[in-house]
Scaffold this motif. Structure first.
Motif, PDB file in Angstrom:
ATOM      1  N   UNK A 283       0.792  -1.207   0.000  1.00 20.96           N
ATOM      2  CA  UNK A 283       0.000   0.000   0.000  1.00 20.96           C
ATOM      3  C   UNK A 283       0.834   1.270   0.000  1.00 20.96           C
ATOM      4  N   UNK A 284       0.129   2.391   0.078  1.00 23.10           N
ATOM      5  CA  UNK A 284       0.741   3.721   0.119  1.00 23.10           C
ATOM      6  C   UNK A 284       0.238   4.436   1.367  1.00 23.10           C
ATOM      7  N   UNK A 285       1.193   5.013   2.142  1.00 21.11           N
ATOM      8  CA  UNK A 285       0.830   5.709   3.372  1.00 21.11           C
ATOM      9  C   UNK A 285       1.116   7.209   3.210  1.00 21.11           C
ATOM     10  N   UNK A 286       0.148   8.041   3.643  1.00 17.84           N
ATOM     11  CA  UNK A 286       0.294   9.501   3.511  1.00 17.84           C
ATOM     12  C   UNK A 286       0.098  10.137   4.871  1.00 17.84           C
ATOM     13  N   UNK A 287       1.047  10.999   5.237  1.00 15.62           N
ATOM     14  CA  UNK A 287       0.943  11.759   6.489  1.00 15.62           C
ATOM     15  C   UNK A 287       0.395  13.146   6.162  1.00 15.62           C
ATOM     16  N   UNK A 288      -0.718  13.541   6.813  1.00 15.24           N
ATOM     17  CA  UNK A 288      -1.381  14.786   6.504  1.00 15.24           C
ATOM     18  C   UNK A 288      -0.554  16.004   6.912  1.00 15.24           C
ATOM     19  N   UNK A 289       0.167  15.891   8.021  1.00 16.04           N
ATOM     20  CA  UNK A 289       0.897  17.080   8.498  1.00 16.04           C
ATOM     21  C   UNK A 289       2.061  17.436   7.591  1.00 16.04           C
ATOM     22  N   UNK A 290       2.790  16.437   7.082  1.00 16.99           N
ATOM     23  CA  UNK A 290       3.963  16.714   6.248  1.00 16.99           C
ATOM     24  C   UNK A 290       3.699  16.534   4.762  1.00 16.99           C
ATOM     25  N   UNK A 291       2.533  16.003   4.434  1.00 22.52           N
ATOM     26  CA  UNK A 291       2.181  15.707   3.053  1.00 22.52           C
ATOM     27  C   UNK A 291       3.131  14.700   2.410  1.00 22.52           C
ATOM     28  N   UNK A 292       3.808  13.923   3.238  1.00 19.66           N
ATOM     29  CA  UNK A 292       4.741  12.931   2.699  1.00 19.66           C
ATOM     30  C   UNK A 292       4.001  11.611   2.461  1.00 19.66           C
ATOM     31  N   UNK A 293       4.481  10.866   1.486  1.00 17.19           N
ATOM     32  CA  UNK A 293       3.924   9.535   1.195  1.00 17.19           C
ATOM     33  C   UNK A 293       5.032   8.502   1.243  1.00 17.19           C
ATOM     34  N   UNK A 294       4.633   7.261   1.534  1.00 17.32           N
ATOM     35  CA  UNK A 294       5.611   6.173   1.595  1.00 17.32           C
ATOM     36  C   UNK A 294       4.907   4.858   1.258  1.00 17.32           C
ATOM     37  N   UNK A 295       5.698   3.915   0.798  1.00 23.23           N
ATOM     38  CA  UNK A 295       5.169   2.598   0.486  1.00 23.23           C
ATOM     39  C   UNK A 295       5.127   1.741   1.740  1.00 23.23           C
ATOM     40  N   UNK A 296       4.125   0.885   1.838  1.00 20.71           N
ATOM     41  CA  UNK A 296       4.037  -0.065   2.956  1.00 20.71           C
ATOM     42  C   UNK A 296       3.905  -1.463   2.367  1.00 20.71           C
ATOM     43  N   UNK A 297       4.426  -2.427   3.032  1.00 23.22           N
ATOM     44  CA  UNK A 297       4.338  -3.824   2.597  1.00 23.22           C
ATOM     45  C   UNK A 297       4.292  -4.704   3.833  1.00 23.22           C
ATOM     46  N   UNK A 298       3.648  -5.824   3.695  1.00 23.04           N
ATOM     47  CA  UNK A 298       3.562  -6.746   4.818  1.00 23.04           C
ATOM     48  C   UNK A 298       3.174  -8.136   4.356  1.00 23.04           C
ATOM     49  N   UNK A 299       3.440  -9.099   5.161  1.00 19.71           N
ATOM     50  CA  UNK A 299       3.027 -10.475   4.859  1.00 19.71           C
ATOM     51  C   UNK A 299       2.780 -11.195   6.174  1.00 19.71           C
ATOM     52  N   UNK A 300       2.047 -12.288   6.074  1.00 19.87           N
ATOM     53  CA  UNK A 300       1.769 -13.102   7.260  1.00 19.87           C
ATOM     54  C   UNK A 300       1.555 -14.540   6.835  1.00 19.87           C
ATOM     55  N   UNK A 301       1.820 -15.440   7.741  1.00 22.27           N
ATOM     56  CA  UNK A 301       1.648 -16.869   7.477  1.00 22.27           C
ATOM     57  C   UNK A 301       1.336 -17.567   8.792  1.00 22.27           C
ATOM     58  N   UNK A 302       0.255 -18.366   8.852  1.00 21.77           N
ATOM     59  CA  UNK A 302      -0.071 -19.073  10.090  1.00 21.77           C
ATOM     60  C   UNK A 302       1.020 -20.070  10.459  1.00 21.77           C
ATOM     61  N   UNK A 303       1.225 -20.271  11.743  1.00 24.52           N
ATOM     62  CA  UNK A 303       2.217 -21.225  12.240  1.00 24.52           C
ATOM     63  C   UNK A 303       1.535 -22.522  12.687  1.00 24.52           C
TER      64      UNK A 303
END
Length: 431
Positions: A283-303
């Motif tokens: 995904x894409x994350x945006x901070x309202x105060x600084x107007x900066x954006x960044x990419x987000x990534x994640x994964x999960x797997x049951x144990x």
């Protein structure tokens, strides 16, 4: 219904061409609609509501198969953080918004295993459809035979009326000569009336059977029809061992074979759960105060998926093992059913042959001799009545034996899914 089902039953359960033939058999000549066994089966296949339900069941399974082959869907998500807080977090200036896509990567060949399960269910449905179609059309054939037998009984009742009328005339002539009492005349008249009442009873029985038979092709109009067929053609004789070998290839047992394949597919599907799926998010994350954006990534797997899935696999294995025992039990039950039908068919055919070859001709001759002797005053009234009743009883037993032999033949053909009928056109009848 599809053509393979039609061919299957017309081959298997048509007591068929041997005795449901194109006229010339024991039928009545009248302008009524004439139905052969083949036409009755065809009308049932085309119009029976219960058989048409299979089309919707198949559509349901095919739709489920289409669903099972779909890959995991992609989800769209929005996360809002640091909103509607207190202090420095008040308002929307410190809010953080994340827009992301997420999905699952299936591991362990789960999609193909799901398709295998649905293919196995469709295969089992095919054999279940064939087995149930045989059951329904087998019942239609039995009803056809029973109704055909009633037509024969009605013909016999007409013969009984003619005998009673003839006997009544003989007794009246003897009474006019003073050789018979008025009591004998009255008894002969009563016998004639009883024969007429029996004919009326059989006519109503035939009507009820016709209504019950027409139900199988959805006809409630109560159209007057007659059945065309030879009640006395039994087809060829096969050994019991040959018949039982055919049973092992019948749809009722193929259902168990297809169910076993279904259970094996379910076991493989359950084992695929031992390998956990991989969930990802980008995904894409945006901070309202600084107007900066960044990419987000994640994964999960049951144990510990394998240990948690162990009970499911064991349950599928247990169900698979139970199918084998149920098949064995069903095969034993079929063995008994086929042998009973085989034995009773042979028994009734033997009775029929004895009656037609050794009993009825003798009783017909005895009746003629008894009548002649009665007219000459050499035998009593009771002797003539006894001779007449013995002949009618033997002919009724002939009808019952033929009907029972054919009904047991249908049971055999229904269980083996193959015809044992002789496809020659037998025209031998009994009067």
């Amino acid at each position: 219904m599809k053509k393979p089902i039609v061919s299957l039953f017309l081959l298997a359960c048509a007591v068929g061409s041997a005795w449901a033939n194109d006229g010339g058999t024991e039928t009545f000549k009248s302008p009524k609609q004439s139905l052969t066994l083949k036409s009755v089966l065809q009308k049932t296949l085309e119009q029976n509501p219960q058989l048409h339900q299979f089309d919707f069941q198949r559509q349901t399974l095919e739709s489920l198969r289409e669903t099972s082959q779909l890959k995991p869907g992609v989800e769209f998500g929005v996360d809002l953080e640091n909103i509607a807080g207190s202090g420095n977090a008040q308002g929307e200036n410190n809010a953080e918004i994340t827009v992301a896509l997420s999905s699952v990567i299936e591991l362990g060949d789960k999609r193909q295993s799901r398709l295998s399960v649905m293919d196995a269910r469709l295969e089992r449905f095919k054999f279940e459809q064939q087995a149930q179609t045989l059951d329904i059309l087998g019942e239609v054939t039995v009803r056809f035979i029973q109704t055909l037998g009633t037509q024969e009984e009605l013909r016999l009742s007409k013969e009984a009326i003619k005998l009673a009328e003839s006997f009544y005339k003989v007794v009246k002539k003897r009474a006019e000569r003073g050789a018979a009492s008025d009591a004998e005349v009255m008894r002969a008249k009563a016998q004639l009336v009883q024969s007429q009442v029996q004919e009326l009873s059989l006519q109503q029985k035939l009507l009820r059977q016709q209504v019950a038979l027409a139900r199988f092709w959805g006809d409630t109009s109560r159209k007057d029809f007659e059945l065309e067929g030879n009640l006395y053609a039994f087809g060829s004789d096969l050994s019991f061992d040959t018949l039982f070998e055919k049973v092992k290839r019948s749809p009722s047992l193929q259902v168990f074979a297809s169910e076993m394949r279904l259970k094996q597919a379910e076991i493989r599907l359950a084992k695929t759960e031992n390998q956990a799926d991989f969930s990802w998010q980008l995904g894409v994350k945006r901070a309202q105060d600084s107007r900066d954006t960044s990419l987000t990534a994640g994964f999960s797997m049951p144990l510990f998926s394998e240990s948690r899935n162990k009970s499911r696999v064991n349950a599928a294995l247990a169900e698979s093992n139970s199918v084998a025992y149920r098949r064995t039990d069903h095969l034993l039950a079929l063995h008994e059913q086929v042998f009973n039908a085989f034995s009773q068919r042979q028994q009734h055919i033997t009775v029929y042959r004895k009656l037609s070859e050794a009993v009825i001709p003798v009783l017909e001759n005895a009746l003629a001799l008894t009548r002649d002797a009665y007219e000459r005053g050499r035998l009593k009234y009771q002797d003539f009545i006894a001779a007449q009743q013995e002949l009618l009883a033997a002919k009724k037993q002939l009808i019952e034996s033929a009907r029972s032999a054919l009904i047991n033949q249908v049971i055999i053909e229904q269980l083996t899914a193959e015809s044992i009928a002789d496809y020659g056109y037998s025209r031998k009848t009994h009067r």
